[in-house]
Design an enzyme around this catalytic site. Structure first.
Site, PDB file in Angstrom:
ATOM      1  N   GLU A 172      73.466  19.979  45.513  1.00  0.00           N
ATOM      2  CA  GLU A 172      73.514  19.930  44.048  1.00  0.00           C
ATOM      3  C   GLU A 172      72.456  20.848  43.456  1.00  0.00           C
ATOM      4  O   GLU A 172      71.377  21.016  44.025  1.00  0.00           O
ATOM      5  CB  GLU A 172      73.274  18.477  43.585  1.00  0.00           C
ATOM      6  CG  GLU A 172      73.400  18.255  42.099  1.00  0.00           C
ATOM      7  CD  GLU A 172      73.301  16.771  41.752  1.00  0.00           C
ATOM      8  OE1 GLU A 172      73.051  16.468  40.562  1.00  0.00           O
ATOM      9  OE2 GLU A 172      73.465  15.917  42.654  1.00  0.00           O
ATOM     10  N   GLU A 197      69.155  19.628  33.417  1.00  0.00           N
ATOM     11  CA  GLU A 197      69.327  18.342  32.743  1.00  0.00           C
ATOM     12  C   GLU A 197      68.347  18.186  31.587  1.00  0.00           C
ATOM     13  O   GLU A 197      67.233  18.723  31.627  1.00  0.00           O
ATOM     14  CB  GLU A 197      69.099  17.184  33.727  1.00  0.00           C
ATOM     15  CG  GLU A 197      70.200  17.005  34.756  1.00  0.00           C
ATOM     16  CD  GLU A 197      69.948  15.813  35.652  1.00  0.00           C
ATOM     17  OE1 GLU A 197      70.921  15.079  35.929  1.00  0.00           O
ATOM     18  OE2 GLU A 197      68.792  15.597  36.072  1.00  0.00           O
TER      19      GLU A 197
END
Length: 339
Positions: A204, A208
């Protein structure tokens, strides 16, 4: 008998001159000589002025004048495409994960079913504090709005929003134009992901924002379920106030993150946690279960918390395809003092 008239006339000539006239004639001849010498002699350059004085602009340096026409704009600026290179690697012999090709999706144009999946399923076994709901993804001319809304159901108190770009994407440049959601308990994300559901280990790469402070961007990455040196970067603006361009380059040698074209963070050389498996590209807005509230805060955003996305794109290594930066219209960017 001959007469010497020459001598007598010359004598009379000098006798007739007065001293004042002789002096005036000499001065006149001297002045004429000085004028002729000054005209013929080269002129030295004038000494330069103070070092801090800029020279006056010359006409040749000015933009050409465009004649006025009654049916056209005068001096209308022309759009010049920005020159930029495609992502490239210094390790071309490294193993390359299989990857789908380049794309740019201006999200205000809709979500074709063959390209996108709007998540709609339960999150009973995950860390999210509710289910993904199609109704929480709204489409408009400016792009997508992803909402988190309360449900009134104590067991699943919130409905969440997520959109996936179908396909599997590897090394290259990833970009989005987004505005994260503001409010305690909200998490807005742009990331690549693969894991056991796709028959691969958990890899990943994240960008964010936590809604409690949207002037901080969080950058994470995982390889086989283990995270590397994540970072929290303080920004010189509140990201929730207007759109900005967010991007990362993922290469065999590491990951680099950018905001409005400015490099803000890189992985260290030979970082063992740089992902190696291609994955989905995902955008989402969500809130977590109670155990995550120490990170993102207790939900407190009223009837709706919204994140906005207007573009996502992917450019594979070695290519120079169209991307979100080509359609981005800057609002506020990093000032020079932020370096």
């Amino acid at each position: 008998m001959a007469t010497d008239t020459t001598d007598r006339s010359l004598k009379n000539f000098f006798q007739d001159w007065k001293p004042e006239a002789v002096v005036a004639a000499v001065v006149l001849v001297f002045a004429v000589c000085i004028a002729i010498f000054s005209a013929l002699a080269p002129h030295p350059e004038k000494p330069a002025g103070p070092a801090n004085r800029a020279p006056a602009p010359r006409v040749a340096d000015m933009a050409p004048v465009v004649p006025w026409t009654p049916d056209g704009a005068v001096n209308e600026p022309k759009r010049i495409s920005t020159h930029r290179e495609g992502p490239y690697t210094l390790m071309p012999d490294a193993p390359m994960p299989e990857s789908d090709g380049a794309f740019v999706s201006v999200l205000g144009n809709g979500l074709p079913q063959e390209q996108f999946y709007i998540s709609q399923h339960s999150n009973d076994k995950s860390f999210q504090g509710g289910d993904w709901v199609r109704e929480n993804v709204s489409q408009g001319a400016d792009g997508l709005r992803l909402d988190v809304t309360p449900t009134g159901n104590p067991t699943k108190p919130y409905a969440l929003a997520e959109v996936q770009r179908l396909g599997s994407y590897g090394y290259g440049r990833y970009e989005t134009i987004m505005r994260p959601a503001k409010g305690s308990g909200l998490v807005s994300a742009f990331f690549t992901y693969t894991g056991p559901y796709f028959g691969k280990p958990h890899d990943e790469i994240d960008i964010e924002f936590v809604g409690t402070d949207t002037s901080i961007v969080e950058l994470n990455y995982f390889y086989k379920g283990k995270t590397g040196s994540s970072a929290r970067i303080k920004l010189p603006f509140d990201a929730a106030e207007e759109d900005h361009l967010y991007a990362f380059d993922w290469k065999p040698e590491g990951i680099s993150w950018y905001i409005d074209g400015k490099l803000i963070y890189q992985t260290a050389p030979n970082d063992p946690f740089v992902p190696k498996n291609a994955g989905r590209l995902v955008i989402s807005n969500w809130t977590g279960k109670k155990e995550l509230q120490q990170w993102h805060g207790a939900p407190d955003f009223g009837d709706r918390g919204s994140a906005y996305y207007s573009c996502i794109s992917f450019t594979p290594l070695g290519e120079n395809s169209r991307r979100c930066s080509d359609v981005y219209k800057p609002g506020s960017e990093f000032p020079p003092s932020a370096e």
